[in-house]
Design a protein around this motif. Structure first.
Motif, PDB file in Angstrom:
ATOM      1  N   GLN A 206     -15.235  27.536  15.341  1.00 10.98           N
ATOM      2  CA  GLN A 206     -16.422  27.835  14.553  1.00 10.98           C
ATOM      3  C   GLN A 206     -16.965  26.523  13.986  1.00 10.98           C
ATOM      4  O   GLN A 206     -16.256  25.814  13.279  1.00 10.98           O
ATOM      5  N   ARG A 207     -18.206  26.225  14.273  1.00 11.87           N
ATOM      6  CA  ARG A 207     -18.766  24.924  13.910  1.00 11.87           C
ATOM      7  C   ARG A 207     -18.931  24.714  12.417  1.00 11.87           C
ATOM      8  O   ARG A 207     -18.839  23.592  11.928  1.00 11.87           O
ATOM      9  N   GLN A 208     -19.202  25.781  11.674  1.00 13.57           N
ATOM     10  CA  GLN A 208     -19.557  25.623  10.261  1.00 13.57           C
ATOM     11  C   GLN A 208     -18.603  26.330   9.309  1.00 13.57           C
ATOM     12  O   GLN A 208     -18.949  26.531   8.143  1.00 13.57           O
TER      13      GLN A 208
ATOM     14  N   ASN B 234     -12.498  23.565  11.961  1.00 16.33           N
ATOM     15  CA  ASN B 234     -13.564  24.143  12.788  1.00 16.33           C
ATOM     16  C   ASN B 234     -13.167  24.190  14.259  1.00 16.33           C
ATOM     17  O   ASN B 234     -13.489  25.144  14.967  1.00 16.33           O
TER      18      ASN B 234
ATOM     19  N   SER C 228     -12.123  18.958   7.964  1.00 13.44           N
ATOM     20  CA  SER C 228     -13.087  20.026   8.271  1.00 13.44           C
ATOM     21  C   SER C 228     -13.269  20.165   9.780  1.00 13.44           C
ATOM     22  O   SER C 228     -13.335  21.284  10.308  1.00 13.44           O
TER      23      SER C 228
ATOM     24  N   ARG D  71     -16.928  23.272   5.738  1.00 13.91           N
ATOM     25  CA  ARG D  71     -18.054  22.356   5.608  1.00 13.91           C
ATOM     26  C   ARG D  71     -17.656  21.147   4.782  1.00 13.91           C
ATOM     27  O   ARG D  71     -17.176  21.280   3.662  1.00 13.91           O
TER      28      ARG D  71
END
Length: 227
Positions: A54-56, A49, A45, A59
């Motif tokens: 993109q951090r999320q 990311n 993950s 997930r």
């Protein structure tokens, strides 16, 4: 600079499309897609990311190994996609669940028309474990190219990290397996361009003039898992 790499720019546009529990529920197998797979603690993950900035987007499950879904992320409409496959090898998952998911995973790897390559993530401190080797064998059976990302390489100094690359290459050769290898650290941004180069190759991006997007073969999406 990494910010100017055309594939990294494309990846930054990634958007969640859908989740599917099995091959028959996946989006139409047209265009090009690359799947990310690895043990539940390999940093999959985090890698997705980091590459998409993109951090999320991807997930991690609160209970590693429990989420048995294929997650699809569109990059430019329906032509190019990333696929986040469930982590494998987590001891807390019931054996029956492991077996059922292995069948679905094998079916996806061998039957998915639009799958162009597999990004196999391994923690650099624990590479080439049994499930990793099994994954490589499945990919080879389906004539699917594999690129190994040795994740968390910031945990080692440069010398030991390069030694691990050589050791993994040696083990691949000994077992008659084929894959390319690179170092990767989501935390430090190491290996971003190397991974982007491989993704661009498989996603056919930037596209060549007049490139046609292949269509799915009718009926194959519902094929049964290979014996």
């Amino acid at each position: 600079m990494a910010e100017q790499h055309p594939v990294l720019v494309l990846l930054s546009k990634a958007q969640f499309m859908t989740s599917a529990p099995r091959l028959s529920s996946c989006p139409p197998g047209i265009g090009h897609e690359v799947a990310f797979v690895g043990r539940s603690n390999a940093g999959k993950s985090s890698a997705i990311n980091a590459l998409t900035r993109q951090r999320q987007l991807a997930r991690a499950s609160k209970t590693p190994g429990r989420t048995q879904l294929l997650n699809f992320f569109g990059l430019d409409g329906e032509e190019r996609r990333l696929v986040d496959l469930p982590g494998y090898g987590y001891a807390a998952v019931p054996e029956a669940m492991k077996i059922a998911w292995q069948k679905e995973l094998q079916n996806y790897l061998l039957k998915r028309d639009s799958l162009r390559g597999l990004m196999l993530l391994m923690d650099i401190r624990h590479p080439m474990l049994n499930y990793d080797v099994e994954m490589l064998k499945w990919a080879q059976a389906g004539k699917l190219p594999v690129h190994i990302l040795l994740t968390k390489c910031d945990k080692l100094n440069r010398g030991p990290a390069m030694t691990t690359v050589q050791e993994v290459a040696k083990k691949l050769k000994e077992q008659g397996l084929t894959a390319t290898i690179s170092l990767f650290s989501a935390l430090r941004g190491i290996g971003m361009e190397e991974a982007a180069d491989k993704l661009g190759e498989w996603l056919h991006y930037p596209p060549q003039e007049g490139e046609a997007i292949p269509e799915a073969n009718p009926g194959e999406e519902d094929s049964a898992p290979p014996a």
